[in-house]
Design an enzyme around this catalytic site. Structure first.
Site, PDB file in Angstrom:
ATOM      1  N   THR A   1     -12.346  -1.093  -3.850  1.00 25.64           N
ATOM      2  CA  THR A   1     -12.654  -1.904  -2.894  1.00 25.64           C
ATOM      3  C   THR A   1     -13.683  -2.492  -1.932  1.00 25.64           C
ATOM      4  O   THR A   1     -13.560  -1.626  -1.518  1.00 25.64           O
ATOM      5  CB  THR A   1     -11.554  -2.907  -2.593  1.00 25.64           C
TER       6      THR A   1
ATOM      7  N   SER B   1       0.652  -1.740   0.390  1.00 24.14           N
ATOM      8  CA  SER B   1      -0.166   0.247   0.153  1.00 24.14           C
ATOM      9  C   SER B   1       1.259   1.706  -0.092  1.00 24.14           C
ATOM     10  O   SER B   1       1.734   1.267   1.257  1.00 24.14           O
ATOM     11  CB  SER B   1      -0.790   0.472   1.098  1.00 24.14           C
TER      12      SER B   1
ATOM     13  N   LYS C   1       2.244  -2.467   6.191  1.00 26.23           N
ATOM     14  CA  LYS C   1       2.740  -2.284   4.898  1.00 26.23           C
ATOM     15  C   LYS C   1       4.693  -2.671   4.611  1.00 26.23           C
ATOM     16  O   LYS C   1       5.078  -1.825   3.340  1.00 26.23           O
ATOM     17  CB  LYS C   1       2.256  -2.009   3.952  1.00 26.23           C
TER      18      LYS C   1
ATOM     19  N   TYR D   1      -1.907  -1.071   9.771  1.00 31.95           N
ATOM     20  CA  TYR D   1      -1.930  -0.927   8.143  1.00 31.95           C
ATOM     21  C   TYR D   1      -0.844  -1.202   7.640  1.00 31.95           C
ATOM     22  O   TYR D   1       0.220  -1.843   7.155  1.00 31.95           O
ATOM     23  CB  TYR D   1      -3.363  -0.528   8.281  1.00 31.95           C
TER      24      TYR D   1
END
Length: 330
Positions: free
Chosen positions: A250, A189, A219, A215
């Site tokens: 998404t 990401s 990543k 997150y």
């Protein structure tokens, strides 16, 4: 498109809105002629984690469109069943050959389940000396509050780092059998640019937990370990790549980042646009150089600020921490 970052491309990438949205994708695709050849993955086998929706499903579709047998991995086979039906319907509508799609179950955050799954699929492939030619680590999570995996690891770390590294290690025999040279792709990401390598607290035990920060930290670890993994697997004829898809629309974004999606929805990429570089890395010839971080088919810097840059010593220290968590790495 050149595999080097042009001045125009660099401006797009640094602007975020220009580079990460559908505008950047469309501008970069103008005049491009380096798409993988039709049928370029015929006779080859791919495995995609987190393949039930979003980028994982789009990746599986792209690989199947090029002729690959694709194993779609979800936490349960029921989670990927609808995606398989959608892919079959899409390729039938396009007039392509019926795809060979296989539903698989594995919770990537659960190391015991990863061991069970890797052992099972390796045994199945070894029976007829089949290989695994493409391995795409796409499964992801963005929890609102700190959660731990079945093994007690912080959930984003387990899902994005420990599970994928362990699965890759255990599938090395199948990857090694690839006559074409296997390729492993870590779907990362662009959010990782905001975080340094969390060497002092990989499990996010200190401070106020924020899902988006966790997150991005996990990543960052993915991207920084990519050259380490690439060197480790080079002797097996296996190339390891990391990439980021830009801002794609998404189900995961809709669930985890509803405000972001509301504000940016007209500019968000489709699943196919977000998955484009994954499919390209898996199938393009000649093979792209390993160990790099890609976006829109071009290698990108891993940091834009000295505060988030990691050197070889920091990467090695992070790797030693991962090795200690995964005995299989030796």
């Amino acid at each position: 498109m050149s595999r080097r970052e042009s001045a125009f491309d660099k401006v797009l990438d640094r602007s975020l809105v220009g580079g990460y949205t559908n505008l950047g994708y469309l501008l970069r695709r103008l005049g491009s002629h380096d798409d993988p050849a039709p049928g370029s993955l015929a006779g080859r086998r791919a495995l995609v984690t987190g393949a039930g929706t979003g980028l994982g499903e789009a990746t599986a579709l792209g690989l199947a469109r090029l002729g690959a047998t694709v194993h779609l991995v979800g936490r349960t086979t029921e989670r990927v069943g609808p995606a398989i039906e959608r892919i079959r319907a899409r390729l039938e509508k396009e007039g392509g050959a019926p795809p060979h799609l296989v539903a698989e179950a594995c919770d990537v955050s659960d190391l015991r389940d990863v061991r069970r799954f890797a052992r099972d699929i390796e045994e199945r492939l070894a029976e007829d000396a089949s290989s695994l030619d493409v391995l795409v680590h796409n499964a992801g999570t963005l929890p609102a509050a700190r959660e731990t995996s079945a093994d007690g690891h912080e959930l984003t770390l387990a899902t994005h780092v420990l599970g994928p590294v362990l699965m890759t290690e255990l599938l090395r025999p199948a990857l090694r059998r690839s006559e074409a040279g296997a390729r492993v792709v870590l779907v990362s990401s662009g959010g990782m640019y905001a975080q340094p390598l969390p060497l002092d607290d990989p499990e996010y035990l200190a401070g106020t937990y924020r899902g988006a920060t966790a997150y991005a930290r996990s990543k960052r670890i993915q991207v920084e370990l990519t050259p380490v993994l690439a060197e480790r697997l080079a002797g097996d004829g296996v190339a390891v790549h990391a990439m980021h898809p830009g801002w794609a629309d998404t189900p995961g974004v809709a669930t985890s980042l509803p405000v972001f999606r509301l504000l940016t929805r007209p500019l968000l990429r489709t699943g196919r646009q977000g998955a484009d570089t994954v499919v390209w890395l898996a199938a393009t010839e000649p093979p792209p150089p390993a160990g790099l971080f890609w976006h829109d088919r071009v290698p990108r810097p891993t940091s834009y600020r000295s505060a988030t840059a990691a050197g070889d010593e920091e990467r090695q220290a992070m790797w030693e921490w991962v090795r200690a968590a995964l005995p299989e790495l030796g």
